[in-house]
Design a protein around this motif. Sequence first.
Motif, PDB file in Angstrom:
ATOM      1  N   ALA A   1       5.197   7.612  15.164  1.00  0.00           N
ATOM      2  CA  ALA A   1       4.404   6.536  14.557  1.00  0.00           C
ATOM      3  C   ALA A   1       4.192   6.809  13.067  1.00  0.00           C
ATOM      4  N   ILE A   2       4.092   5.719  12.296  1.00  0.00           N
ATOM      5  CA  ILE A   2       3.847   5.849  10.852  1.00  0.00           C
ATOM      6  C   ILE A   2       2.334   5.898  10.647  1.00  0.00           C
TER       7      ILE A   2
ATOM      8  N   GLN B   1       0.815  -1.213   0.000  1.00  0.00           N
ATOM      9  CA  GLN B   1       0.000   0.000   0.000  1.00  0.00           C
ATOM     10  C   GLN B   1       0.854   1.272   0.000  1.00  0.00           C
ATOM     11  N   PHE B   2       2.156   1.147  -0.304  1.00  0.00           N
ATOM     12  CA  PHE B   2       3.067   2.296  -0.275  1.00  0.00           C
ATOM     13  C   PHE B   2       2.450   3.565  -0.859  1.00  0.00           C
ATOM     14  N   GLN B   3       1.841   3.414  -2.063  1.00  0.00           N
ATOM     15  CA  GLN B   3       1.289   4.589  -2.755  1.00  0.00           C
ATOM     16  C   GLN B   3       0.168   5.255  -1.963  1.00  0.00           C
ATOM     17  N   GLN B   4      -0.509   4.494  -1.118  1.00  0.00           N
ATOM     18  CA  GLN B   4      -1.640   5.063  -0.376  1.00  0.00           C
ATOM     19  C   GLN B   4      -1.207   5.687   0.949  1.00  0.00           C
ATOM     20  N   PHE B   5       0.040   5.466   1.348  1.00  0.00           N
ATOM     21  CA  PHE B   5       0.556   6.168   2.531  1.00  0.00           C
ATOM     22  C   PHE B   5       0.892   7.604   2.123  1.00  0.00           C
ATOM     23  N   SER B   6       0.745   8.548   3.062  1.00  0.00           N
ATOM     24  CA  SER B   6       1.078   9.940   2.766  1.00  0.00           C
ATOM     25  C   SER B   6       2.584  10.061   2.544  1.00  0.00           C
ATOM     26  N   SER B   7       3.015  11.113   1.885  1.00  0.00           N
ATOM     27  CA  SER B   7       4.463  11.287   1.698  1.00  0.00           C
ATOM     28  C   SER B   7       5.130  11.521   3.048  1.00  0.00           C
ATOM     29  N   ALA B   8       4.390  12.096   3.999  1.00  0.00           N
ATOM     30  CA  ALA B   8       4.944  12.265   5.353  1.00  0.00           C
ATOM     31  C   ALA B   8       5.248  10.894   5.961  1.00  0.00           C
TER      32      ALA B   8
ATOM     33  N   VAL C   1      12.109   6.547   6.879  1.00  0.00           N
ATOM     34  CA  VAL C   1      13.569   6.613   6.693  1.00  0.00           C
ATOM     35  C   VAL C   1      14.227   7.766   7.441  1.00  0.00           C
ATOM     36  N   GLU C   2      13.429   8.690   7.987  1.00  0.00           N
ATOM     37  CA  GLU C   2      14.037   9.879   8.589  1.00  0.00           C
ATOM     38  C   GLU C   2      14.126   9.820  10.104  1.00  0.00           C
ATOM     39  N   GLN C   3      13.954   8.636  10.660  1.00  0.00           N
ATOM     40  CA  GLN C   3      14.141   8.494  12.105  1.00  0.00           C
ATOM     41  C   GLN C   3      14.874   7.190  12.368  1.00  0.00           C
ATOM     42  N   THR C   4      15.562   7.137  13.500  1.00  0.00           N
ATOM     43  CA  THR C   4      16.205   5.893  13.909  1.00  0.00           C
ATOM     44  C   THR C   4      15.209   5.126  14.761  1.00  0.00           C
TER      45      THR C   4
ATOM     46  N   ILE D   1       2.034  -2.018   8.849  1.00  0.00           N
ATOM     47  CA  ILE D   1       1.831  -0.884   9.755  1.00  0.00           C
ATOM     48  C   ILE D   1       0.460  -1.037  10.414  1.00  0.00           C
ATOM     49  N   PRO D   2       0.415  -1.523  11.655  1.00  0.00           N
ATOM     50  CA  PRO D   2      -0.884  -1.634  12.344  1.00  0.00           C
ATOM     51  C   PRO D   2      -1.357  -0.257  12.824  1.00  0.00           C
ATOM     52  N   ALA D   3      -2.515  -0.229  13.464  1.00  0.00           N
ATOM     53  CA  ALA D   3      -3.139   1.041  13.820  1.00  0.00           C
ATOM     54  C   ALA D   3      -2.266   1.911  14.728  1.00  0.00           C
TER      55      ALA D   3
END
Lengths: 217, 318
Positions: free
Chosen positions: B229-230, B194-201, B207-210, B249-251
């Motif tokens: 959280a994603i 579902q990558f495309q349906q996730f927001s760009s944020a 990738v922008e956090q450890t 990615i669960p709720a």
Amino acid sequence: MNQIKLVTAALDALMVEFENRIDRSINAQVHALKTRLQSVPEVLELVPSYRCLLVYYNPLKHSEQQLKQVILTALEQPLESSDEAAEIATIEVCYDPSVALDSELIGAQTGLNTEQLAALHSGLDYWVYTLGFAPGFAYLGDLPQALQLPRLATPRAKVPALSVAIANQQTAVYPHSSPGGWLIIGRAVALPQLRAGQRVRFVAVSLADYQARVERP
Amino acid sequence: MTSVARVIKAGFHTSMQDFGRFGQLAMGITRGGPVDERAFLWANRLLDNSYNAAQLEITMSECRLEFSAPVQLCVTGAATEIRINNVTQPSWQVVSVGPGDQLEIPAQQQRLRSYVAIRGGFLANSCEGSVATVRRDSRGGLHGDGRLIADGDLLQAAVFNDQLPARRPHRELLAELLSKPSLPLRLGIIPSGQFQQFSSAAQQLMVEQTMQVSSAYDRMGLRVIAQQAIPWQGEQLISEPLAVGSIQIPADGQPIIMLNDRQTLGGYPKIATLSWLARCQIAQAGAGTPINFYWQELAEAQAQWRQVAQFFHLPRSG
């Protein structure tokens, strides 16, 4: 056909996504595409679910683009969306409260007695949408409206093997003893190996018949 | 086929694994197989085995075997050294032992999984073409019912008359395989599901956090702790097939990485799938390990796997 999407699932797998609903005719198309792709040499393994088909391929031999082309070619002819031709598996079920562990709960929520529950549950043919959760666990649907109940608030630690269970619009037979949250409406005498895209008919048997059959299968 | 070793001490989670049970996903039967494929495949390669020869996968705790026949073996994975009759020896090389000799794989603190391979592979009756142990599916292992290796078990294998040389990977490669990984672990992921349906944020937050490996891990999967959280704003998913290495990615927005014993269907949205190398890296990462994901092109991840497949003579991927 224009609703079908192809999406990367892994470095060796593509997901074919059909219309986003739980629906027999959509699911029948998933299985029709599976049948069509089974004999295609570029395809390694196929995993159908309600509205998706996961297609594994070998990236040593083929690119994702090549696989997309193979799938699109297979989609050129319309897919059979009828379940009429599907083979029927018969499963004998005892609905007696001594083996239907949630019959009281189901009775209280539906207002139906054991005979009525048995008649309702075994009164129509079901469709095997998909297998998963555990080996041989088949998701069957759709239940009659009156039997559509939510899962147990707290799942059972151990559902006896061959328990026939219901949850929302679905019903299933637990192949082995396992934890589970579905409501138990009966116990099957035996469970044939079910395949997705088959039809299933439950046949009610009495407790005496069930006991005789289980003791001397 | 003859009994070549007895398990003196199995450890808390030791299982027999070949490369996995393939072709049964549509029946709800998962793959199993080694979580760290790189370590597993190296051990078989050093022993001239088929890529698929069965080994023992040991998780963290000490494991001890006593041999009753002359055999050649190789230990790879987490253990950087082994003991034979209490004498320390390096791992990742072919070792010869004889009747009465004891092999000890010491307990591991940092990395999770070690592999014990034997020339020709351990033998057991297969279920659906594989001896890979999957407890949840009651399949594979010594008894064919998904049981783990237990104290006192007798291990079967073929006995060979000739000897292989005591070989090991060449020096630079060995140093790399044995070295402590630099942290945070850098794990390549390809956009999937579902990558495309996730927001760009959400895509950036991956990738922008450890993140950190949580203490919730087993052979089915592992949970990752993400400070941020994603988010998923889409609707609930109808359960769909799930690939090894995919990230759900669960709720609560805390990623779950699916490993070899994953359930065949899953209902959470997926944002990415680990590369082959990333799967091998995460296989050794214990609780608290910091990780940084980075986006990788599918073509690049496939090119990497093709090299691996050619080197190890793999007919297919996991």
